[in-house]
Design a protein around this motif. Sequence first.
Motif, short mmCIF file in Angstrom:
data_model
loop_
_atom_site.label_atom_id
_atom_site.label_comp_id
_atom_site.label_asym_id
_atom_site.label_seq_id
_atom_site.Cartn_x
_atom_site.Cartn_y
_atom_site.Cartn_z
N ASP A 40 0.89 -1.19 0.12
CA ASP A 40 -0.08 0.11 0.02
C ASP A 40 1.15 1.40 -0.14
OD1 ASP A 40 -2.80 1.43 0.30
OD2 ASP A 40 -1.65 2.02 2.22
N VAL A 41 1.80 1.27 0.83
CA VAL A 41 2.64 2.43 0.83
C VAL A 41 3.43 2.52 -0.38
CG1 VAL A 41 4.98 3.35 1.82
CG2 VAL A 41 3.28 2.15 3.33
N LEU A 42 3.99 1.49 -0.92
CA LEU A 42 4.84 1.50 -2.40
C LEU A 42 3.93 2.08 -3.32
CD1 LEU A 42 7.27 0.71 -3.59
CD2 LEU A 42 6.36 -1.72 -3.99
N TYR A 43 2.81 1.42 -3.25
CA TYR A 43 1.76 1.80 -4.47
C TYR A 43 1.39 3.33 -4.41
CZ TYR A 43 1.44 -3.18 -5.76
OH TYR A 43 1.61 -4.39 -6.07
N ARG A 44 1.39 3.85 -3.24
CA ARG A 44 0.94 5.26 -3.04
C ARG A 44 2.29 6.18 -3.44
NH1 ARG A 44 -3.75 5.94 -0.32
NH2 ARG A 44 -4.56 4.12 0.64
N GLU A 45 3.36 5.77 -3.29
CA GLU A 45 4.54 6.51 -3.75
C GLU A 45 4.55 6.33 -5.24
OE1 GLU A 45 8.52 5.62 -1.74
OE2 GLU A 45 7.03 4.66 -0.10
N ILE A 46 4.40 5.19 -5.63
CA ILE A 46 4.38 5.06 -7.45
C ILE A 46 3.15 5.98 -7.95
CG2 ILE A 46 3.75 3.63 -9.20
CD1 ILE A 46 5.10 1.22 -7.61
N THR A 47 2.11 6.07 -7.40
CA THR A 47 1.06 6.87 -7.83
C THR A 47 1.53 8.39 -7.66
OG1 THR A 47 -0.77 5.52 -7.24
CG2 THR A 47 -1.29 7.73 -7.36
N ALA A 48 2.10 8.63 -6.72
CA ALA A 48 2.65 10.10 -6.89
C ALA A 48 3.55 10.43 -7.79
CB ALA A 48 3.22 10.51 -5.53
N LEU A 49 4.42 9.40 -8.27
CA LEU A 49 5.37 9.80 -9.25
C LEU A 49 4.81 9.51 -10.76
CD1 LEU A 49 8.50 7.86 -7.79
CD2 LEU A 49 8.13 10.25 -8.00
N LEU A 50 3.73 8.64 -10.93
CA LEU A 50 2.98 8.59 -12.08
C LEU A 50 2.36 9.65 -12.30
CD1 LEU A 50 1.22 5.13 -12.81
CD2 LEU A 50 0.52 7.07 -13.69
N ASP A 51 1.56 10.29 -11.26
CA ASP A 51 0.96 11.72 -11.43
C ASP A 51 1.84 12.76 -11.80
OD1 ASP A 51 -1.55 10.96 -10.89
OD2 ASP A 51 -1.69 11.31 -8.80
N GLY A 52 3.14 12.76 -11.44
CA GLY A 52 4.13 13.61 -12.18
C GLY A 52 4.76 13.47 -13.32
N GLY A 53 4.24 12.52 -14.03
CA GLY A 53 4.78 12.31 -15.37
C GLY A 53 5.86 11.12 -15.36
N SER A 54 6.33 10.52 -14.41
CA SER A 54 7.43 9.37 -14.48
C SER A 54 6.98 8.38 -15.59
CB SER A 54 7.57 8.93 -13.03
OG SER A 54 8.02 9.91 -12.37
N LEU A 55 8.08 7.77 -15.98
CA LEU A 55 7.90 6.82 -16.92
C LEU A 55 8.40 5.52 -16.21
CD1 LEU A 55 9.54 8.48 -20.10
CD2 LEU A 55 7.14 8.27 -19.38
N PRO A 56 8.04 4.07 -16.72
CA PRO A 56 8.51 3.02 -16.14
C PRO A 56 10.03 2.73 -16.13
CG PRO A 56 6.67 2.75 -17.87
CD PRO A 56 7.19 4.06 -17.96
N GLY A 57 10.77 3.32 -16.78
CA GLY A 57 12.16 3.06 -16.74
C GLY A 57 12.91 4.02 -16.08
N ASP A 58 12.25 5.16 -15.24
CA ASP A 58 12.97 6.06 -14.59
C ASP A 58 13.57 5.62 -13.53
OD1 ASP A 58 12.12 8.03 -16.44
OD2 ASP A 58 10.61 8.91 -14.93
N GLN A 59 14.77 6.19 -12.97
CA GLN A 59 15.44 5.74 -11.84
C GLN A 59 14.72 5.39 -10.64
OE1 GLN A 59 19.20 7.52 -10.68
NE2 GLN A 59 19.54 6.44 -9.11
N ARG A 60 14.04 6.48 -10.16
CA ARG A 60 13.20 6.44 -9.01
C ARG A 60 12.03 5.53 -9.09
NH1 ARG A 60 12.76 5.71 -4.09
NH2 ARG A 60 11.18 6.76 -3.18
N ILE A 61 11.40 5.26 -10.27
CA ILE A 61 10.45 4.09 -10.32
C ILE A 61 11.21 2.84 -10.28
CG2 ILE A 61 8.68 3.03 -11.98
CD1 ILE A 61 7.77 5.49 -10.79
N GLN A 62 12.28 2.41 -10.85
CA GLN A 62 12.98 1.29 -10.65
C GLN A 62 13.42 1.17 -9.49
OE1 GLN A 62 13.48 -1.12 -13.16
NE2 GLN A 62 11.58 0.04 -13.71
N GLU A 63 13.63 1.95 -8.49
CA GLU A 63 13.97 1.94 -7.18
C GLU A 63 12.78 1.30 -6.59
OE1 GLU A 63 15.57 5.71 -5.89
OE2 GLU A 63 17.20 5.62 -6.89
N LEU A 64 11.65 2.03 -6.80
CA LEU A 64 10.35 1.31 -6.39
C LEU A 64 10.00 0.08 -6.56
CD1 LEU A 64 8.33 4.91 -6.41
CD2 LEU A 64 9.29 3.65 -4.27
N VAL A 65 10.31 -0.44 -7.87
CA VAL A 65 9.95 -1.75 -8.22
C VAL A 65 10.99 -2.52 -7.61
CG1 VAL A 65 10.11 -3.25 -10.25
CG2 VAL A 65 8.92 -0.83 -10.53
N ARG A 66 12.25 -2.16 -7.42
CA ARG A 66 13.27 -2.90 -6.58
C ARG A 66 12.58 -3.52 -5.36
NH1 ARG A 66 17.61 -6.66 -6.76
NH2 ARG A 66 16.92 -7.44 -4.55
#
Length: 135
Positions: A40-66
């Motif tokens: 839940d915490v992780l998905y909320r963080e991803i949502t915030a970045l997704l709303d900010g225009g992040s792409l799946p390969g962006d470093q911060r997204i990949q850190e969250l996927v890790r």
Amino acid sequence: MGNSYEDECRRSLAEEQAKSLAETDNWEHVDRARVHQDWDVLYREITALLDGGSLPGDQRIQELVRRHFDVVCRFYTPSREAYVGMSLFYAEDEAMRAFHDSYHPGMAEFLGSAMRVFAEQGSGFAPRARAQGSA
């Protein structure tokens, strides 16, 4: 990705999960409440970045996927193919898609794409030592 690769990934997921479930008494060792809290915490963080225009390969997204991968490893350590299979499952299973998309419309597809990038590019495809702790 071709259909045969995706089919291989779906098979890998099914086979690896079935084996793990059988060997661990249906994942009895997993603190499911903690897993769901961490996701839940992780998905909320991803949502915030997704709303900010992040792409799946962006470093911060990949850190969250890790972190997502590390949570998955509390159940068992999937192969690259099984992890890609999990990304397909998130998009193809109606209940999983609805769950993920409840965080953000398109979350299932976005997360799936990010998981595929992680599987294809990630080095050391194994859980980190602290994978048993919080995400």
